[in-house]
Design a protein around this motif. Structure first.
Motif, PDB file in Angstrom:
ATOM      1  N   PHE A 271       0.810  -1.227   0.000  1.00  0.00           N
ATOM      2  CA  PHE A 271       0.000   0.000   0.000  1.00  0.00           C
ATOM      3  C   PHE A 271       0.845   1.280   0.000  1.00  0.00           C
ATOM      4  N   TYR A 273       1.698   3.468  -2.230  1.00  0.00           N
ATOM      5  CA  TYR A 273       1.360   3.817  -3.605  1.00  0.00           C
ATOM      6  C   TYR A 273       2.216   4.967  -4.157  1.00  0.00           C
ATOM      7  N   THR A 301      -3.834  -0.665 -10.211  1.00  0.00           N
ATOM      8  CA  THR A 301      -4.225  -1.138  -8.874  1.00  0.00           C
ATOM      9  C   THR A 301      -3.866  -0.100  -7.819  1.00  0.00           C
ATOM     10  N   THR A 304      -6.280   2.715  -7.999  1.00  0.00           N
ATOM     11  CA  THR A 304      -7.555   2.318  -7.387  1.00  0.00           C
ATOM     12  C   THR A 304      -7.460   2.371  -5.873  1.00  0.00           C
ATOM     13  N   GLY A 305      -6.374   1.796  -5.332  1.00  0.00           N
ATOM     14  CA  GLY A 305      -6.216   1.753  -3.886  1.00  0.00           C
ATOM     15  C   GLY A 305      -6.047   3.129  -3.271  1.00  0.00           C
ATOM     16  N   SER A 306      -5.346   4.017  -3.957  1.00  0.00           N
ATOM     17  CA  SER A 306      -5.110   5.358  -3.420  1.00  0.00           C
ATOM     18  C   SER A 306      -6.200   6.339  -3.822  1.00  0.00           C
ATOM     19  N   LYS A 340     -13.913   1.899  -8.866  1.00  0.00           N
ATOM     20  CA  LYS A 340     -13.623   2.652  -7.647  1.00  0.00           C
ATOM     21  C   LYS A 340     -13.591   4.161  -7.890  1.00  0.00           C
TER      22      LYS A 340
END
Length: 903
Positions: A271, A273, A301, A304-306, A340
């Motif tokens: 994580f 990022y 990815t 999307t996560g951040s 997202k």
């Protein structure tokens, strides 16, 4: 070329390869150590230069960082290349050609036929290696092993091929044994051998052995080989040693696209990022390197996560520029990104433009539709899938449960059983959650029996889901029994958190807090992001400001406040605990804000009835480029109820532009919010007309919004219409039974009212009695109507009698219309005087010093009589009385309420 045999001049032993400082035994770190244990330091650049590295030039046919995990093709090339030793017209050469054909067409019988012909010839290691490679390519590891065992002098190619074959066939222990047997036989490993054995280490997550292999690689001088370094990067990444990955990457004299992709994917997995994007920029500056599909998929990815829409859109543009947009893995990642950080239309356009789709694509679309709340479209995609697997079924099940469609989830589960699909932990967790939504006692018992029958009750996820289901059904005794009889080896923290939330859900507030404190004292609670988010949410729900502040301090100290979910929960906690200043402060200091963060801040201002501030936040959200979702519009439309001026025109404009400007189709929730706004400002006729024009059957929430508006505006005609429609739409809902009973009571039809309540009791429906509570000295003091269970009940009732008397003198007139029972007028007043809110207010006044505010939380909306009573109490006691009910916050001061009598 003769094989290297043991005890020759060139022979080496396993012990000779290990550094003198490390005895020939493994592990080189304790058996029970974990990735958190500091690993041995890597050699510095200076020390690496002393290893006399051998030159290594390996062809890389793939740029994927998992290339080193799939080296059978590379290993087999030197096997087949040996055919040049033979005459082009010899039978052996024809045999090589036939072996190539057998692998090309997957013909195992042809391979075995060639093998049978080779048995007639004299043993030749090249022929043996070719057969080993062929069998491995065909997935016939056992046949390859038999050929290998028949070789009297296998060489490094033979060993490397078999180690690779074992490593990729879930026979990692045999691969390790063979590797050390190879060393003991005096054969020196090559590049392919090291990649093969590192593959086994990765699959076994064996850090001890992998670090030993690293030592051997250094001693033999192979650390300058980019192929091997990439395998080491992958090994350390899988074992969770990110810092070692970064150090090794920095020390590499040469890097390729695989090296960069591995370090970037390692950062994304942890994580981190922003650092991943930093390395990507470094990769782009490297000459001769071109972004590939794995780079784009990994960074999408990260986007999307951040929740960084701009970065994801830039990557999409880069994919178009280099021609990778249509690559399947990139397209699948784009679906996840736009799910997202985009809209449902973005996802639909991408899906329709994809030339190739696989089961991941279809499952991604199901997940996307479920995320956007479009369950019907998700089910339609599922029905149209050319191929389904258990992951697809689980995606639909989880989505239906998450979107509140428990009945459809149950039907799909039965379909899975009929089709003989694999039932996983994920499947059972979803169907248990669906049962919790349906609140059907018999069904929940059947599911529990099903789980016990299959012997999977000891699974941690299943046990936790069952506890959650029991609490949702009000089966607290069963939940407590499951909790205390849990399997000791299972994750205790998850079940403990579920039990704490269950107590809170069933208004057993002191039990919830007590269990949390006992879990803390026993060291049973691991305060990670998930648990912290749950406890912060609990503190917000019950209005426990002090405990919420302590949780915030812990999150700051441990560093988990950087997690977006924890930050969002902290914002929500402060806003629900009368502290919007700290809620705004936490929001402003968050590293990253997603749409949930903005919705939480908007919701907080809305709870405080700060409509104008809510609309200001909405403007900032638009300016920041954050795409609103369905919840955002429900909140923003509701904000127009609490503005200083009548801004219904602006509300109409926003409501009717949702579809055209924001591409969000109004749902029943949006219409309910709009009806509430119209009712607040007295536009009841327009509200009625709007309901008639809804393009679908209005939900019960729409009619409830109209009913509330009629109650405030004293419109009896529309109130009856709304009540009848609620009874028709949801005849089996417990709220509907209560409404029906109250309507009978209000019209004096007491017999019918009692029959409705009796019917409700027979069907197992029960109404949670209204509850009010005050938190004092870290303890929750809760009250029900006419409650006499409190230890200080005599003082509370005596104090309340005095308050009522003083309020009556000041002009308070009890409104007995709120008592819907067939009793005398004086008895109605008795009922009114001892409502839970009045008891809680009296207790708060008795406990606190003169002039200090009193803070009360109520589980339902304040009744009109309690609202009037608290106004008079604020005059008599000269105090501010804060109440949080289901409609928002009330601040009673000097005989006035902040809600301006509309709530």
């Amino acid at each position: 070329m003769a094989a290297i045999v043991p005890h020759s001049a060139n022979a080496i032993s396993a012990a000779s390869l290990l550094p003198s400082a490390i005895p020939f035994r493994f592990p080189s770190m304790p058996i029970n150590s974990s990735p958190s244990t500091p690993p041995p330091p890597l050699l510095s650049k200076t020390s690496l230069s002393l290893c006399n590295p051998k030159p290594c030039h390996l062809p890389l046919n793939s740029t994927s960082p998992t290339h080193f995990l799939a080296c059978a093709v590379s290993i087999s090339e030197p096997l087949f290349a040996s055919r040049s030793v033979y005459n082009s017209t010899s039978p052996i050469t024809s045999g090589f050609d036939l072996l190539r054909l057998s692998t090309r067409y997957g013909d195992a019988d042809l391979a075995r036929a060639v093998h049978a012909c080779f048995l007639k010839l004299e043993e030749d290691v090249y022929l043996g290696n070719a057969l080993i490679a062929t069998y491995l390519r065909l997935g016939l590891v056992q046949d390859a092993d038999k050929v290998f065992s028949g070789l009297s002098c296998p060489n490094v190619v033979s060993y490397s091929a078999m180690i690779s074959g074992f490593s990729k066939s879930n026979r990692e222990d045999e691969a390790v044994e063979l590797f050390f047997a190879m060393l003991d036989s005096g054969i020196e490993p090559n590049e392919y051998t090291f990649v093969a054995i590192l593959t086994a280490c990765i699959r076994n997550m064996d850090y001890q052995l992998g670090s030993q292999i690293h030592d051997i690689i250094i001693k033999l001088g192979y650390l300058n080989c980019v192929f091997i370094c990439n395998a080491l990067l992958g090994f350390y990444s899988k074992c969770g040693f990110l810092e070692l990955v970064l150090r090794l990457f920095d020390e590499m004299p040469e890097r390729d696209i695989t090296s960069w992709n591995t370090v970037i994917s390692s950062l994304v997995s942890e994580f981190r990022y922003d650092e991943a994007f930093g390395y990507f920029r470094g990769m782009q500056r490297s000459e001769g390197l071109r972004v590939d599909n794995f780079s784009l998929s990994t960074l999408l990815t990260a986007s999307t996560g951040s929740v960084k829409p701009m970065k994801g859109q830039q990557l999409h543009a880069l994919g178009l520029k280099v021609g990778l947009e249509s690559h399947l893995s990139v397209s699948n990642s784009l679906i996840g990104f736009y799910t997202k950080c985009g809209s449902v239309n973005d996802v639909m356009k991408l899906f329709e433009a994809m030339p190739i789709r696989d089961v991941i694509t279809w499952t991604g679309m199901i997940t996307s539709y479920m995320e956007f709340g479009k369950s019907d479209l998700a089910v339609e995609v599922f029905n149209n899938m050319p191929e389904r697997n258990c992951v697809s079924y689980n995606a639909v099940l989880a989505g239906l449960s998450r979107n509140g469609n428990g009945s459809r989830a149950l039907e799909l589960f039965i379909e899975m059983l009929d089709e003989g699909m694999e039932i996983s932990d994920c499947t059972l967790t979803s169907i248990i959650n669906a049962c919790g939504l349906l609140r059907n006692l018999k069904l929940s018992q059947q599911i529990q029996c099903f789980i016990i029958k299959f012997g999977i009750l000891s699974n941690s996820c299943i046990e936790t889901a069952l506890v959650d289901m029991y609490t949702r059904l009000g089966r607290m005794a069963d939940a407590e029994k499951m909790f205390h009889q849990r399997s000791l080896e299972n994750d205790y923290t998850a079940m403990l958190t579920s039990m704490i939330c269950g107590y809170a859900r069933n208004k057993q507030l002191n039990e919830a807090i007590s269990l949390f404190h006992s879990g803390q004292s026993e060291g049973a609670i691991v305060m990670d992001e998930v648990v912290s988010t749950s406890i912060l949410s609990l503190c917000g729900s019950i209005g426990f400001h002090e405990m919420g502040k302590q949780m915030h301090c812990h999150a700051l100290k441990s560093g988990i406040i950087t997690d977006t979910g924890v930050g969002n929960a902290t914002v929500s906690m402060y806003s629900k605990c009368w502290n919007m200043d700290d809620a705004v402060r936490v929001f402003d200091t968050m590293n990253m804000q997603d749409v949930v963060s903005w919705n939480g801040l908007i919701s907080g201002h809305l709870l405080h009835r700060q409509g104008d501030k809510t609309l200001e936040i909405w403007k900032k959200m638009e300016k920041a480029g954050v795409k609103p979702d369905n919840i955002t519009f429900v909140l923003i439309i509701s904000a127009y109820k609490h503005t200083e001026l009548d801004l219904v025109d602006r509300c109409r404009s926003l409501f009717f532009s949702m579809k055209t400007k924001y591409n969000i189709k109004p749902t029943s929730e949006h219409y309910a919010s709009f009806i509430s706004v119209l009712g607040r400002w007295g536009y009841l006729e327009e509200a009625e007309e709007t309901i008639r024009r809804i393009p679908f059957e209005p939900g019960v929430n729409v009619w409830r919004a109209l009913l509330d508006s009629c109650r405030i505006n004293k419109n009896e005609r529309l109130e009856k219409v709304a009540a009848r429609c609620i009874l028709a739409v949801e005849p089996k809902d417990p709220f509907t039974y209560i409404l029906k009973s109250n309507l009978y009571s209000a019209s004096g039809r007491w017999l019918y009212s009692e029959k409705v309540r009796e019917d409700m009791r027979e069907k197992g429906f029960r109404k949670h009695p209204s509850q009010s509570w005050i938190i004092h000295e870290n303890r929750i003091h809760s009250f029900y109507a006419r409650d006499k269970s409190h230890p200080q009940v005599k003082d509370i009732y005596s104090g309340l009698d005095i308050l009522v008397l003083e309020c009556l003198k000041a002009g308070y007139v009890p409104d007995t219309s709120f008592v819907l029972q067939e009793v005398e007028e004086h008895q109605k007043k008795e009922f009114l005087f001892y409502h839970s809110g009045k008891l809680a207010a009296t207790f708060g006044i008795l406990l606190t010093r003169p002039g200090q505010p009193v803070r009360i939380v109520k589980s339902v909306r304040l009744c009109g009589d309690c609202h009037t009573f608290l106004k008079y109490v604020s005059i008599i006691t000269r105090r501010k009385i804060f109440v949080r009910d289901t409609s928002g916050f009330h601040c009673f001061a000097d005989g006035q309420c902040s809600c301006k009598d509309y709530w």
